[in-house]
Design a protein around this motif. Structure first.
Motif, PDB file in Angstrom:
ATOM      1  N   GLN A 154       0.804  -1.226   0.103  1.00  0.00           N
ATOM      2  CA  GLN A 154       0.061  -0.185  -0.088  1.00  0.00           C
ATOM      3  C   GLN A 154       0.838   1.208  -0.021  1.00  0.00           C
ATOM      4  OE1 GLN A 154      -2.276  -0.434   3.547  1.00  0.00           O
ATOM      5  NE2 GLN A 154      -4.062   0.546   2.703  1.00  0.00           N
ATOM      6  N   GLN A 155       0.311   2.348  -0.598  1.00  0.00           N
ATOM      7  CA  GLN A 155       0.953   3.698  -0.543  1.00  0.00           C
ATOM      8  C   GLN A 155      -0.065   4.372   0.222  1.00  0.00           C
ATOM      9  OE1 GLN A 155       3.787   5.054  -2.331  1.00  0.00           O
ATOM     10  NE2 GLN A 155       4.464   3.295  -3.120  1.00  0.00           N
ATOM     11  N   ILE A 156       0.430   5.159   1.279  1.00  0.00           N
ATOM     12  CA  ILE A 156      -0.471   5.990   1.985  1.00  0.00           C
ATOM     13  C   ILE A 156      -0.041   7.508   1.838  1.00  0.00           C
ATOM     14  CG2 ILE A 156      -1.791   6.551   3.951  1.00  0.00           C
ATOM     15  CD1 ILE A 156      -0.579   3.163   3.696  1.00  0.00           C
ATOM     16  N   GLY A 157      -0.661   8.240   1.430  1.00  0.00           N
ATOM     17  CA  GLY A 157      -0.099   9.656   1.333  1.00  0.00           C
ATOM     18  C   GLY A 157      -1.374  10.777   0.957  1.00  0.00           C
ATOM     19  N   PRO A 158      -1.118  11.800   0.383  1.00  0.00           N
ATOM     20  CA  PRO A 158      -0.066  12.349  -0.049  1.00  0.00           C
ATOM     21  C   PRO A 158       0.945  13.262   0.600  1.00  0.00           C
ATOM     22  CG  PRO A 158      -1.760  13.343  -1.340  1.00  0.00           C
ATOM     23  CD  PRO A 158      -2.454  12.449  -0.268  1.00  0.00           C
ATOM     24  N   THR A 159       0.217  13.595   1.826  1.00  0.00           N
ATOM     25  CA  THR A 159       0.774  14.620   2.666  1.00  0.00           C
ATOM     26  C   THR A 159       0.818  13.926   4.191  1.00  0.00           C
ATOM     27  OG1 THR A 159      -1.435  15.155   3.394  1.00  0.00           O
ATOM     28  CG2 THR A 159      -0.514  16.519   1.524  1.00  0.00           C
ATOM     29  N   VAL A 160       1.638  14.652   5.004  1.00  0.00           N
ATOM     30  CA  VAL A 160       1.924  14.271   6.253  1.00  0.00           C
ATOM     31  C   VAL A 160       0.447  14.023   6.785  1.00  0.00           C
ATOM     32  CG1 VAL A 160       2.731  15.030   8.405  1.00  0.00           C
ATOM     33  CG2 VAL A 160       3.892  15.214   6.510  1.00  0.00           C
ATOM     34  N   ILE A 161      -0.562  14.999   6.795  1.00  0.00           N
ATOM     35  CA  ILE A 161      -1.630  15.085   7.539  1.00  0.00           C
ATOM     36  C   ILE A 161      -2.581  13.665   7.082  1.00  0.00           C
ATOM     37  CG2 ILE A 161      -3.154  16.793   6.219  1.00  0.00           C
ATOM     38  CD1 ILE A 161      -3.278  16.445   9.858  1.00  0.00           C
ATOM     39  N   ALA A 162      -2.508  13.516   5.615  1.00  0.00           N
ATOM     40  CA  ALA A 162      -3.315  12.451   5.134  1.00  0.00           C
ATOM     41  C   ALA A 162      -2.899  11.116   5.791  1.00  0.00           C
ATOM     42  CB  ALA A 162      -3.122  12.499   3.744  1.00  0.00           C
ATOM     43  N   ALA A 163      -1.398  10.952   5.750  1.00  0.00           N
ATOM     44  CA  ALA A 163      -0.870   9.694   6.249  1.00  0.00           C
ATOM     45  C   ALA A 163      -1.205   9.707   7.896  1.00  0.00           C
ATOM     46  CB  ALA A 163       0.521   9.712   6.129  1.00  0.00           C
ATOM     47  N   LEU A 164      -1.214  10.819   8.731  1.00  0.00           N
ATOM     48  CA  LEU A 164      -1.476  10.690  10.174  1.00  0.00           C
ATOM     49  C   LEU A 164      -2.946  10.305  10.312  1.00  0.00           C
ATOM     50  CD1 LEU A 164      -0.698  10.989  13.091  1.00  0.00           C
ATOM     51  CD2 LEU A 164      -1.062  13.615  12.468  1.00  0.00           C
ATOM     52  N   GLU A 165      -3.796  10.917   9.758  1.00  0.00           N
ATOM     53  CA  GLU A 165      -5.300  10.685   9.675  1.00  0.00           C
ATOM     54  C   GLU A 165      -5.436   9.349   9.346  1.00  0.00           C
ATOM     55  OE1 GLU A 165      -7.026  15.358   9.321  1.00  0.00           O
ATOM     56  OE2 GLU A 165      -7.316  13.791   7.803  1.00  0.00           O
ATOM     57  N   HIS A 166      -4.860   8.771   8.674  1.00  0.00           N
ATOM     58  CA  HIS A 166      -5.222   7.162   7.908  1.00  0.00           C
ATOM     59  C   HIS A 166      -4.614   6.486   9.222  1.00  0.00           C
ATOM     60  CE1 HIS A 166      -5.225   3.561   5.289  1.00  0.00           C
ATOM     61  NE2 HIS A 166      -4.167   3.321   6.088  1.00  0.00           N
ATOM     62  N   PHE A 167      -3.714   6.623   9.848  1.00  0.00           N
ATOM     63  CA  PHE A 167      -2.947   5.639  10.736  1.00  0.00           C
ATOM     64  C   PHE A 167      -3.611   5.760  12.251  1.00  0.00           C
ATOM     65  CE2 PHE A 167       0.044   5.060   7.314  1.00  0.00           C
ATOM     66  CZ  PHE A 167       0.125   3.509   7.166  1.00  0.00           C
ATOM     67  N   GLN A 168      -4.062   6.945  12.345  1.00  0.00           N
ATOM     68  CA  GLN A 168      -4.900   7.154  13.499  1.00  0.00           C
ATOM     69  C   GLN A 168      -6.016   6.152  13.519  1.00  0.00           C
ATOM     70  OE1 GLN A 168      -5.100  11.610  13.561  1.00  0.00           O
ATOM     71  NE2 GLN A 168      -3.680  11.487  15.148  1.00  0.00           N
ATOM     72  N   ARG A 169      -6.810   5.970  12.355  1.00  0.00           N
ATOM     73  CA  ARG A 169      -7.931   5.173  12.119  1.00  0.00           C
ATOM     74  C   ARG A 169      -7.653   3.788  11.995  1.00  0.00           C
ATOM     75  NH1 ARG A 169      -9.213   9.260   8.409  1.00  0.00           N
ATOM     76  NH2 ARG A 169      -8.846   7.684   6.681  1.00  0.00           N
ATOM     77  N   HIS A 170      -6.422   3.357  11.290  1.00  0.00           N
ATOM     78  CA  HIS A 170      -6.143   2.047  10.990  1.00  0.00           C
ATOM     79  C   HIS A 170      -4.818   1.783  11.685  1.00  0.00           C
ATOM     80  CE1 HIS A 170      -8.531   3.405   7.397  1.00  0.00           C
ATOM     81  NE2 HIS A 170      -8.905   2.063   7.898  1.00  0.00           N
TER      82      HIS A 170
END
Ligand code: SAM
Length: 288
Positions: A202-218
Motif C-alpha cells: 500500500q501507499q498512503i499519502g500524499p501529505t503528512v496529515i493524510a498519512a497521520l489521519e489514516h494511521f490514527q484510524r487504522h
C-alpha cells in the motif's frame, strides 16, 4: 559478454535477498548462495528457510549487530585461506540498516575483493514508487528513538530540501507522523509505503496529515518505509507564534534550557533566537 565464474575464492559477496516477494531473488544470487563456501546470515534460522528451499548446503554462520566485531577476524581469516563468503540479511541489501558495513570496510582494508550481487532494497523501492523527486535524495534509515539525538536528527530531516527516505517500526509510526506534522505542518508531501512487494502492498499519502489521519484510524501493521518531500524555502519560514511556542515547550519538556531551545528552533523556524526567547518570556508573563 562472458561473465566470470562465481564464486571466486577469497572474495566477500554481499547478496541482496527479497524484501517480501520471493520471485525477487535473482538467478545470480541463487547460484551464488548454492555455490559459496560460507554464508554469513543476520539470523541463521530466518535465512535457513530460504537457503533450504534453494538447496544450498553452504556452511551457515550467524553475523549480527551483537557479534560483528568477534566475527570479522574469523571471516578475514577464511577469506585469507581462499574461501568465498556471502553476507545476507533477513531481507534486502546487507549494509543498509543491516549488518555488513564494518565487514566490508575490514575486508577492503585487508585487500580482499568485495562484490555486491544487487537485489531489492526497501529504501529505493519506496523512493522510486512514491512520485516524489528521486534525482537527489537522502537516506536516514531509523531515527534514534528518543532524546536530544532524535530531536536533532528530526530537525535536520524536516529542514532537508531533498527527498528523504526513513524506515520506521509499526509501533512507532504514529508518533513519528505526529512529530513530522508538528515540525513540517500538514501539507508537506509524504508517502508511507507499507509491505512493499507483498500481497498487501500500500501507499498512503500524499501529505503528512493524510498519512497521520489514516494511521490514527487504522493501526499500523507490517513493514513501513516513509518518503518525505523536501522542504521548500517558503516552508522553512512559515512557523507561526503558536507553532513556535509548541516547539519550544516540547524542547523544554525534554530537558533543554529555554535559551538552548530558542537557539535550536531558530535554525528551522526562520525566526531569530532573540525573537523566540522573547515569545517564551511573553508567554510566561501572561501565565504569572
Ligand atoms: N536492508 C534492508 C533493505 O535493504 O531494505 C532494510 C533492513 S531494516 C532492518 C528493515 C526496515 O526496512 C523495516 O523496518 C522497514 O522500515 C523497511 N522495510 C523492509 N522491508 C519492507 C517492505 N517490504 N515494505 C516496506 N518497508 C520495508
Amino acid at each position: 559478454m562472458k561473465q566470470r565464474a562465481e564464486p571466486e575464492g577469497g572474495v566477500l559477496y554481499l547478496v541482496g535477498t527479497p524484501i517480501g516477494h520471493l520471485g525477487d531473488l535473482s538467478p545470480r544470487a541463487r547460484a551464488l548462495l548454492i555455490a559459496v563456501d560460507t554464508i554469513a546470515c543476520e539470523d541463521t534460522r530466518h535465512s535457513g528457510q530460504l537457503l533450504t528451499a534453494l538447496g544450498s548446503t553452504a556452511r551457515r554462520c550467524s553475523f549480527h549487530q551483537h557479534n560483528t566485531q568477534g566475527r570479522i577476524p574469523q571471516f578475514l581469516e577464511e577469506l585469507g585461506n581462499g574461501h568465498s563468503i556471502a553476507v545476507i540479511s533477513d531481507a534486502g541489501l546487507p549494509g543498509i540498516s543491516d549488518p555488513g558495513e564494518d565487514l566490508v570496510a575490514a575486508a577492503r582494508q585487508a585487500g580482499h575483493a568485495v562484490i555486491c550481487i544487487p537485489g531489492p532494497c526497501a529504501a529505493t523501492t519506496a523512493l522510486v514508487s512514491s512520485g516524489l523527486p528521486s534525482g537527489r535524495f537522502c537516506f536516514e534509515g531509523f531515527l534514534p528513538t528518543k532524546g536530544r539525538e532524535r530531536r536533532e536528527r528530526l530537525t535536520a530531516v524536516v529542514e532537508e530540501q531533498r527527498t528523504t527516505v526513513l524506515y520506521e517500526a509499526p509501533h512507532r509510526l504514529v508518533k513519528l507522523l505526529e512529530e513530522l506534522q508538528q515540525l513540517c505542518g500538514d501539507q508537506r508531501a509524504l508517502q508511507v509505503t507499507r509491505e512493499l512487494t507483498k500481497r498487501h502492498e500500500q501507499q498512503i499519502g500524499p501529505t503528512v496529515i493524510a498519512a497521520l489521519e489514516h494511521f490514527q484510524r487504522h493501526s499500523p501493521q507490517g513493514e513501513f518505509t516513509l518518503v518525505l518531500g523536501g522542504a521548500s524555502e517558503q516552508e522553512q519560514t512559515c512557523l507561526s507564534d503558536e507553532q513556535c511556542l509548541e516547539q519550544l515547550s516540547a524542547r523544554i519538556e525534554q530537558g533543554m534550557k529555554p535559551a538552548d531551545a530558542a537557539k535550536d528552533l531558530a535554525r528551522i523556524a526562520g525566526r531569530s533566537r532573540r525573537e523566540l526567547y522573547a515569545l517564551l518570556h511573553a508567554q510566561q508573563n501572561q501565565a504569572d
